[in-house]
Scaffold this motif. Structure first.
Motif, mmCIF file in Angstrom:
data_model
loop_
_atom_site.group_PDB
_atom_site.id
_atom_site.type_symbol
_atom_site.label_atom_id
_atom_site.label_comp_id
_atom_site.label_asym_id
_atom_site.label_seq_id
_atom_site.Cartn_x
_atom_site.Cartn_y
_atom_site.Cartn_z
ATOM 1 N N GLU A 96 9.487 -1.173 7.421
ATOM 2 C CA GLU A 96 9.266 -0.965 8.833
ATOM 3 C C GLU A 96 7.827 -0.227 8.866
ATOM 4 O OE1 GLU A 96 12.177 0.896 11.143
ATOM 5 O OE2 GLU A 96 13.745 -0.343 11.369
ATOM 6 N N GLU A 97 7.880 1.095 7.917
ATOM 7 C CA GLU A 97 6.218 1.013 8.128
ATOM 8 C C GLU A 97 5.958 0.878 6.689
ATOM 9 O OE1 GLU A 97 5.220 3.491 10.458
ATOM 10 O OE2 GLU A 97 6.945 3.671 11.567
ATOM 11 N N ILE A 98 4.417 0.577 7.132
ATOM 12 C CA ILE A 98 3.374 0.785 5.261
ATOM 13 C C ILE A 98 2.862 1.746 4.956
ATOM 14 C CG2 ILE A 98 0.885 -0.391 5.049
ATOM 15 C CD1 ILE A 98 1.584 -2.551 7.713
ATOM 16 N N GLU A 99 3.561 1.611 3.599
ATOM 17 C CA GLU A 99 3.526 2.859 2.853
ATOM 18 C C GLU A 99 2.871 2.938 1.473
ATOM 19 O OE1 GLU A 99 6.662 5.960 0.862
ATOM 20 O OE2 GLU A 99 7.036 4.781 1.472
ATOM 21 N N VAL A 100 1.769 3.947 1.378
ATOM 22 C CA VAL A 100 0.894 3.316 0.113
ATOM 23 C C VAL A 100 1.793 4.779 -1.188
ATOM 24 C CG1 VAL A 100 -1.285 4.524 -2.051
ATOM 25 C CG2 VAL A 100 -1.637 3.532 0.770
ATOM 26 N N ILE A 101 2.104 3.749 -1.964
ATOM 27 C CA ILE A 101 3.357 4.078 -3.504
ATOM 28 C C ILE A 101 2.873 4.755 -4.373
ATOM 29 C CG2 ILE A 101 5.275 2.828 -2.248
ATOM 30 C CD1 ILE A 101 5.680 1.263 -4.501
ATOM 31 N N ARG A 102 1.500 4.188 -4.758
ATOM 32 C CA ARG A 102 1.046 4.959 -5.830
ATOM 33 C C ARG A 102 -0.419 4.783 -5.431
ATOM 34 N NH1 ARG A 102 0.156 1.725 -11.037
ATOM 35 N NH2 ARG A 102 -0.923 0.308 -9.918
ATOM 36 N N GLN A 103 -1.493 6.135 -5.152
ATOM 37 C CA GLN A 103 -2.477 5.809 -5.013
ATOM 38 C C GLN A 103 -3.353 5.552 -6.025
ATOM 39 O OE1 GLN A 103 -4.302 5.967 -1.484
ATOM 40 N NE2 GLN A 103 -5.689 5.408 -3.115
ATOM 41 N N GLY A 104 -4.606 4.658 -6.270
ATOM 42 C CA GLY A 104 -5.062 4.217 -7.411
ATOM 43 C C GLY A 104 -6.912 4.331 -6.776
ATOM 44 N N LYS A 105 -7.251 3.354 -7.324
ATOM 45 C CA LYS A 105 -8.777 3.119 -6.811
ATOM 46 C C LYS A 105 -9.378 3.133 -5.879
ATOM 47 C CE LYS A 105 -12.903 0.864 -8.483
ATOM 48 N NZ LYS A 105 -13.391 -0.890 -9.921
ATOM 49 N N GLY A 106 -7.901 1.906 -5.281
ATOM 50 C CA GLY A 106 -8.328 1.742 -3.659
ATOM 51 C C GLY A 106 -7.963 2.885 -2.907
ATOM 52 N N GLU A 107 -8.713 2.803 -1.564
ATOM 53 C CA GLU A 107 -8.938 3.889 -0.442
ATOM 54 C C GLU A 107 -8.876 3.519 1.114
ATOM 55 O OE1 GLU A 107 -8.602 7.043 0.021
ATOM 56 O OE2 GLU A 107 -9.245 7.602 -2.370
ATOM 57 N N LEU A 108 -6.831 2.851 1.315
ATOM 58 C CA LEU A 108 -6.871 2.172 2.081
ATOM 59 C C LEU A 108 -7.515 2.509 3.095
ATOM 60 C CD1 LEU A 108 -4.867 -0.516 2.258
ATOM 61 C CD2 LEU A 108 -2.725 1.151 3.325
#
Length: 203
Positions: free
Chosen positions: A188-200
């Motif tokens: 239901e929620e969009i979630e960053v599960i691994r922070q890598g090179k990209g900044e969302l």
């Protein structure tokens, strides 16, 4: 075999050779906008099984990712609602993997988890190959377990490491060490599960 390609000006003869190799079930290593990756025609089950064997991946337990050439082709292979599409449009091409519900157009080897990772790297070499192939390319980072090793930035060293296991390494210059940012869009929620090179970029 090591083949040199340039991001700004890809050699069509070499591209054609690589496309023929992929159509025949070949496995290649190529640059992305993050790290070097290993891949094959994402609709060729034998080639996928070969990669899983090389990497020691169990496809029943591992989230498999594919590279698409542009946003217009994603809906063939993954279910995308309007909110997720707008988010992807703001961030792609770029160093992200978006986890989405898979459609029935992917081979059964993907469907045990009912999800697929979608990538559109900011790298002209791999996007050209996907476009010319006409199918997405299965992608998995060239790395050892969770550590992206220094050799994996140098295509010549990568060729030394994997040359006997795969069919071709594309030399697109030195690669990076930082993996893509993984964004889970299946809940239901969009979630960053691994922070890598990209900044969302959101909103």
């Amino acid at each position: 075999m090591l083949v040199k390609l340039y991001d700004k000006n890809t050699n069509q003869k070499e591209v054609d050779k690589i496309i023929n190799l992929l159509k025949e079930g070949g496995v290649i290593i190529y640059p992305t906008d993050t790290v070097y990756a290993m891949g094959c025609d994402a609709l060729n089950v034998r080639a996928i099984e070969r990669i899983c064997k090389i990497k020691g991946i169990n496809p029943q337990k591992t989230k498999l990712s594919i590279i698409c050439s542009d946003l217009s082709t994603i809906s063939e292979f993954a279910k995308v609602n309007n909110t997720v599409f707008k988010l992807m449009k703001k961030n792609l091409p770029g160093p992200f993997t978006f986890i989405l519900p898979a459609t029935t157009n992917l081979p059964k080897i993907y469907k045990n988890r009912k999800e697929v990772g979608i990538r559109i790297p900011d790298n002209n070499i791999i996007r050209t190959l996907v476009r010319e192939l006409g199918n997405p390319i299965l992608t998995t980072s060239v790395r050892d377990k969770d550590d992206i090793l220094e050799y994996s930035t140098d295509p010549e060293l990568i060729e030394e490491e994997y040359g006997d296991l795969i069919d071709l390494v594309i030399d697109g210059g030195y690669g990076g060490l930082e993996p893509s940012t993984i964004v889970d869009c299946t809940g239901e929620e969009i979630e960053v599960i691994r922070q890598g090179k990209g900044e969302l970029i959101e909103g």
